[in-house]
Design a protein around this motif. Sequence first.
Motif, PDB file in Angstrom:
ATOM      1  N   GLN A 150     -46.400 -47.316   3.835  1.00  0.00           N
ATOM      2  CA  GLN A 150     -46.268 -48.680   4.371  1.00  0.00           C
ATOM      3  C   GLN A 150     -45.113 -49.411   3.680  1.00  0.00           C
ATOM      4  OE1 GLN A 150     -50.282 -49.879   3.214  1.00  0.00           O
ATOM      5  NE2 GLN A 150     -50.756 -50.290   5.353  1.00  0.00           N
ATOM      6  N   PHE A 151     -45.001 -49.199   2.358  1.00  0.00           N
ATOM      7  CA  PHE A 151     -43.919 -49.868   1.619  1.00  0.00           C
ATOM      8  C   PHE A 151     -42.561 -49.416   2.168  1.00  0.00           C
ATOM      9  CE2 PHE A 151     -46.733 -49.814  -2.498  1.00  0.00           C
ATOM     10  CZ  PHE A 151     -47.645 -50.630  -1.864  1.00  0.00           C
ATOM     11  N   GLU A 152     -42.490 -48.120   2.472  1.00  0.00           N
ATOM     12  CA  GLU A 152     -41.215 -47.578   2.971  1.00  0.00           C
ATOM     13  C   GLU A 152     -40.926 -48.091   4.385  1.00  0.00           C
ATOM     14  OE1 GLU A 152     -38.776 -45.920   1.560  1.00  0.00           O
ATOM     15  OE2 GLU A 152     -39.747 -45.795  -0.395  1.00  0.00           O
ATOM     16  N   LYS A 153     -41.963 -48.129   5.226  1.00  0.00           N
ATOM     17  CA  LYS A 153     -41.775 -48.665   6.589  1.00  0.00           C
ATOM     18  C   LYS A 153     -41.306 -50.113   6.486  1.00  0.00           C
ATOM     19  CE  LYS A 153     -42.599 -47.310  10.415  1.00  0.00           C
ATOM     20  NZ  LYS A 153     -41.517 -46.780  11.282  1.00  0.00           N
ATOM     21  N   GLY A 154     -41.930 -50.854   5.585  1.00  0.00           N
ATOM     22  CA  GLY A 154     -41.559 -52.253   5.382  1.00  0.00           C
ATOM     23  C   GLY A 154     -40.111 -52.356   4.919  1.00  0.00           C
ATOM     24  N   TYR A 155     -39.720 -51.456   4.037  1.00  0.00           N
ATOM     25  CA  TYR A 155     -38.353 -51.511   3.505  1.00  0.00           C
ATOM     26  C   TYR A 155     -37.320 -51.297   4.614  1.00  0.00           C
ATOM     27  CZ  TYR A 155     -34.281 -50.537   0.618  1.00  0.00           C
ATOM     28  OH  TYR A 155     -33.019 -50.563   0.067  1.00  0.00           O
ATOM     29  N   GLU A 156     -37.676 -50.456   5.599  1.00  0.00           N
ATOM     30  CA  GLU A 156     -36.738 -50.202   6.716  1.00  0.00           C
ATOM     31  C   GLU A 156     -36.344 -51.520   7.392  1.00  0.00           C
ATOM     32  OE1 GLU A 156     -38.484 -47.537   9.578  1.00  0.00           O
ATOM     33  OE2 GLU A 156     -38.664 -45.925   8.090  1.00  0.00           O
ATOM     34  N   ILE A 157     -37.367 -52.336   7.699  1.00  0.00           N
ATOM     35  CA  ILE A 157     -37.075 -53.584   8.428  1.00  0.00           C
ATOM     36  C   ILE A 157     -36.467 -54.622   7.485  1.00  0.00           C
ATOM     37  CG2 ILE A 157     -39.420 -54.575   8.228  1.00  0.00           C
ATOM     38  CD1 ILE A 157     -37.176 -54.873  11.286  1.00  0.00           C
ATOM     39  N   ILE A 158     -36.874 -54.561   6.228  1.00  0.00           N
ATOM     40  CA  ILE A 158     -36.301 -55.477   5.228  1.00  0.00           C
ATOM     41  C   ILE A 158     -34.790 -55.242   5.128  1.00  0.00           C
ATOM     42  CG2 ILE A 158     -36.187 -55.781   2.702  1.00  0.00           C
ATOM     43  CD1 ILE A 158     -39.256 -55.688   2.708  1.00  0.00           C
ATOM     44  N   LYS A 159     -34.420 -53.949   5.126  1.00  0.00           N
ATOM     45  CA  LYS A 159     -32.986 -53.588   5.057  1.00  0.00           C
ATOM     46  C   LYS A 159     -32.265 -54.052   6.315  1.00  0.00           C
ATOM     47  CE  LYS A 159     -32.791 -49.247   4.359  1.00  0.00           C
ATOM     48  NZ  LYS A 159     -32.719 -47.852   4.087  1.00  0.00           N
ATOM     49  N   GLY A 162     -31.691 -57.665   6.352  1.00  0.00           N
ATOM     50  CA  GLY A 162     -30.979 -58.166   5.161  1.00  0.00           C
ATOM     51  C   GLY A 162     -31.846 -59.096   4.329  1.00  0.00           C
ATOM     52  N   ILE A 163     -33.132 -58.770   4.239  1.00  0.00           N
ATOM     53  CA  ILE A 163     -34.058 -59.640   3.505  1.00  0.00           C
ATOM     54  C   ILE A 163     -33.965 -59.372   2.002  1.00  0.00           C
ATOM     55  CG2 ILE A 163     -36.545 -60.003   3.084  1.00  0.00           C
ATOM     56  CD1 ILE A 163     -36.937 -59.905   6.108  1.00  0.00           C
ATOM     57  N   LYS A 164     -33.812 -60.461   1.261  1.00  0.00           N
ATOM     58  CA  LYS A 164     -33.687 -60.344  -0.198  1.00  0.00           C
ATOM     59  C   LYS A 164     -35.054 -60.474  -0.864  1.00  0.00           C
ATOM     60  CE  LYS A 164     -31.919 -63.466  -3.854  1.00  0.00           C
ATOM     61  NZ  LYS A 164     -31.509 -62.611  -4.934  1.00  0.00           N
ATOM     62  N   ALA A 165     -35.933 -61.237  -0.230  1.00  0.00           N
ATOM     63  CA  ALA A 165     -37.237 -61.474  -0.873  1.00  0.00           C
ATOM     64  C   ALA A 165     -38.318 -61.674   0.180  1.00  0.00           C
ATOM     65  CB  ALA A 165     -37.168 -62.701  -1.758  1.00  0.00           C
ATOM     66  N   LEU A 166     -39.520 -61.250  -0.204  1.00  0.00           N
ATOM     67  CA  LEU A 166     -40.674 -61.346   0.678  1.00  0.00           C
ATOM     68  C   LEU A 166     -41.696 -62.241   0.000  1.00  0.00           C
ATOM     69  CD1 LEU A 166     -41.575 -59.876   3.268  1.00  0.00           C
ATOM     70  CD2 LEU A 166     -42.582 -58.118   1.815  1.00  0.00           C
ATOM     71  N   VAL A 167     -42.243 -63.209   0.752  1.00  0.00           N
ATOM     72  CA  VAL A 167     -43.280 -64.071   0.191  1.00  0.00           C
ATOM     73  C   VAL A 167     -44.597 -63.711   0.873  1.00  0.00           C
ATOM     74  CG1 VAL A 167     -44.083 -66.451  -0.101  1.00  0.00           C
ATOM     75  CG2 VAL A 167     -41.646 -65.914  -0.294  1.00  0.00           C
ATOM     76  N   ILE A 168     -45.589 -63.323   0.076  1.00  0.00           N
ATOM     77  CA  ILE A 168     -46.891 -62.945   0.626  1.00  0.00           C
ATOM     78  C   ILE A 168     -47.893 -64.038   0.276  1.00  0.00           C
ATOM     79  CG2 ILE A 168     -48.745 -61.230   0.599  1.00  0.00           C
ATOM     80  CD1 ILE A 168     -46.651 -59.091   0.149  1.00  0.00           C
ATOM     81  N   ILE A 169     -48.438 -64.654   1.314  1.00  0.00           N
ATOM     82  CA  ILE A 169     -49.368 -65.766   1.125  1.00  0.00           C
ATOM     83  C   ILE A 169     -50.770 -65.200   1.345  1.00  0.00           C
ATOM     84  CG2 ILE A 169     -50.032 -68.043   2.011  1.00  0.00           C
ATOM     85  CD1 ILE A 169     -47.115 -68.291   3.092  1.00  0.00           C
ATOM     86  N   GLY A 170     -51.542 -65.061   0.265  1.00  0.00           N
ATOM     87  CA  GLY A 170     -52.834 -64.406   0.441  1.00  0.00           C
ATOM     88  C   GLY A 170     -53.783 -64.639  -0.720  1.00  0.00           C
ATOM     89  N   GLY A 171     -54.938 -63.986  -0.644  1.00  0.00           N
ATOM     90  CA  GLY A 171     -55.968 -64.113  -1.672  1.00  0.00           C
ATOM     91  C   GLY A 171     -55.762 -63.099  -2.790  1.00  0.00           C
ATOM     92  N   ASP A 172     -56.820 -62.827  -3.547  1.00  0.00           N
ATOM     93  CA  ASP A 172     -56.668 -61.951  -4.717  1.00  0.00           C
ATOM     94  C   ASP A 172     -56.226 -60.542  -4.330  1.00  0.00           C
ATOM     95  OD1 ASP A 172     -59.187 -61.740  -3.544  1.00  0.00           O
ATOM     96  OD2 ASP A 172     -60.215 -61.261  -5.408  1.00  0.00           O
ATOM     97  N   ASP A 173     -56.812 -59.990  -3.267  1.00  0.00           N
ATOM     98  CA  ASP A 173     -56.427 -58.629  -2.882  1.00  0.00           C
ATOM     99  C   ASP A 173     -54.988 -58.582  -2.378  1.00  0.00           C
ATOM    100  OD1 ASP A 173     -58.772 -57.470  -3.616  1.00  0.00           O
ATOM    101  OD2 ASP A 173     -59.694 -57.598  -1.623  1.00  0.00           O
ATOM    102  N   SER A 174     -54.603 -59.556  -1.556  1.00  0.00           N
ATOM    103  CA  SER A 174     -53.238 -59.551  -0.998  1.00  0.00           C
ATOM    104  C   SER A 174     -52.210 -59.757  -2.097  1.00  0.00           C
ATOM    105  CB  SER A 174     -53.073 -60.652   0.039  1.00  0.00           C
ATOM    106  OG  SER A 174     -54.069 -60.553   1.001  1.00  0.00           O
ATOM    107  N   ALA A 186     -39.100 -52.568  -7.276  1.00  0.00           N
ATOM    108  CA  ALA A 186     -38.317 -52.646  -8.514  1.00  0.00           C
ATOM    109  C   ALA A 186     -38.056 -51.233  -9.051  1.00  0.00           C
ATOM    110  CB  ALA A 186     -39.057 -53.488  -9.547  1.00  0.00           C
ATOM    111  N   ALA A 187     -39.103 -50.404  -9.025  1.00  0.00           N
ATOM    112  CA  ALA A 187     -38.961 -49.035  -9.536  1.00  0.00           C
ATOM    113  C   ALA A 187     -37.924 -48.261  -8.719  1.00  0.00           C
ATOM    114  CB  ALA A 187     -40.306 -48.323  -9.513  1.00  0.00           C
ATOM    115  N   LYS A 188     -37.882 -48.538  -7.421  1.00  0.00           N
ATOM    116  CA  LYS A 188     -36.949 -47.825  -6.539  1.00  0.00           C
ATOM    117  C   LYS A 188     -35.559 -48.475  -6.537  1.00  0.00           C
ATOM    118  CE  LYS A 188     -39.591 -44.749  -4.400  1.00  0.00           C
ATOM    119  NZ  LYS A 188     -39.303 -43.393  -4.021  1.00  0.00           N
ATOM    120  N   ASN A 189     -35.435 -49.575  -7.255  1.00  0.00           N
ATOM    121  CA  ASN A 189     -34.159 -50.290  -7.269  1.00  0.00           C
ATOM    122  C   ASN A 189     -33.691 -50.738  -5.894  1.00  0.00           C
ATOM    123  OD1 ASN A 189     -32.737 -51.045  -9.533  1.00  0.00           O
ATOM    124  ND2 ASN A 189     -32.594 -48.862 -10.160  1.00  0.00           N
ATOM    125  N   TYR A 190     -34.630 -51.158  -5.060  1.00  0.00           N
ATOM    126  CA  TYR A 190     -34.284 -51.540  -3.693  1.00  0.00           C
ATOM    127  C   TYR A 190     -33.683 -52.949  -3.631  1.00  0.00           C
ATOM    128  CZ  TYR A 190     -36.801 -47.572  -1.581  1.00  0.00           C
ATOM    129  OH  TYR A 190     -37.202 -46.328  -1.188  1.00  0.00           O
TER     130      TYR A 190
END
Length: 548
Positions: A150-159, A162-174, A186-190
């Motif tokens: 899912q992270f990789e699929k998300g990265y495809e559209i982020i790229k 041209g999205i620099k940052a993602l804001v996730i509005i959610g509860g403890d699990d989100s 960060a680990a992938k240096n994306y």
Amino acid sequence: MTKSALQIARAAYQPKLPKALASGAVKVVAGAATQSVADQEAIKALFPNTYGMPLITFEAGEAVALPAMNVGVILSGGQAPGGHNVISGLFDGIKKLNPENKLYGFILGPGGLVDHNYMELTADIIDEYRNTGGFDIIGSGRTKLEAESQFEKGYEIIKELGIKALVIIGGDDSNTNACVLAEYYAAKNYGVQVIGCPKTIDGDLKNDMIETSFGFDTACKTYAEVIGNIQRDCNSARKYWHFIKLMGRSASHIALECALQVQPNVCIVSEEVEAKDMSLDDVVTYIAKVVADRAAQGNNFGTVLIPEGLVEFIPAMKRLIAELNDFLAANAEEFGQIKKSHQRDYIIRKLSPENSAIYASLPEGVARQLTLDRDPHGNVQVSLIETEKLLSEMVATKLAAWKEEGKYVGKFAAQHHFFGYEGRCAAPSNFDADYCYSLGYTASMLIANGKTGYMSSVRNTTAPAAEWIAGGVPITMMMNMERRHGEMKPVIQKALVKLDGAPFKAFAAQRDRWAIETDYVYPGPIQYFGPTEVCDQATKTLQLEQAK
Ligand code: FBP
């Protein structure tokens, strides 16, 4: 879109911002390095790139010219009043930084990121939703963002966007998932930052740095209004006991806050039930005793507040549910072939003696719910259990027995209510409108300053908004290891009601008097225009927690 008069007037409301943000440009003040609330070694090992970062506060600073950037936003989980203001605060914040900046909203929750379902949020769209309740601007969903695929699929559209940052509005699990995503990118240096925002009407995403989750204020005030109206009706007709279940999947913050606002005759707090190892019969006996004591004074009416998660906090019920889950999973086929009218007896025969006795003592309807309504993981959906009916039926049975014994003289007639969805999308109170707008604006500043793995934080919230303190808290700081689906996982620690906390203590000090006297408070509807003591009060919970 047809609008009500209030909606039209409310659209013009300009949410208040902390002083440091109102100037439009900020200076970052970094505090000491942080560590997780528990399990430091394990969390550090899992989050090598985002662990130990400092707390951040913003002070007013000099404007700097930043290159244009695009930002994505996701609404995750249950609705909470003020979500639209988080988005408008974020929008205004990034536009102030550079009018060329763009905001993309992912549709229907985290699933929108994975499925590449998005829309650009332009000024016209944002203006339609300022200061309104609901999450309908982009919708919400409960898809969990936890797999690398899912992270990789998300990265495809982020790229692609041209999205620099993602804001996730959610509860403890989100927000836990936001942190895992931040670490992964960060680990992938994306070069993709991830920022969280604390949302949930349940009020259970809070700690020293996050004073409250947004939506709790408006939802509780909405429920308190309606409970107040019921109490006035109750005190007028003097013939009904109202059993009122209140949302809050597990923590009892909502029920407790409503109790502090309306002074009911009874409020059950799940965390206390668990701590005292109370049985279902203990809870029923407690309520029946209040009913009997009031009846002895000629008062055959009253109100009982019940938190939604109660059943799972009664240790014996928890054990019954666990055995039922396992038994029904293993014997689904055989159970399916049993005639409906025989299912109850069948279960009574099959369970262990302790659980069988409890199951047999439950009213038919509830017993059936426990065997029928299961989620895709095979668990009982406790929120579907009509606890308000369960308790009132059991109280009625107990009172009938007491009547036979001559211990109770009175009439008992019950009405039932469940308040949850009524409050989740209410137009945000001034508090939530300001708090949410500030959280969104703060997120834009965290992004501009290159932060990732942080939750937007706005503190000192019982002071006037200008004195609020905006900044960021590393999400890893809120984490500990917990067993989930049989595995130890890093998660944000859920904040249950603390029995040694000021809100519970204030309630416990007064409840015996509220039980016997009729000292209801009628809060009335949320006010958006008028004197500040009517319009801008924070919840009793916050006021008590922050009382110096
Ligand atoms: P979040 O924790 O996602 O904010 O949701 C809170 C809540 O409103 C609970 O109070 C309630 O138990 C649950 O959502 C209901 O879930 P659903 O929206 O799926 O019916």
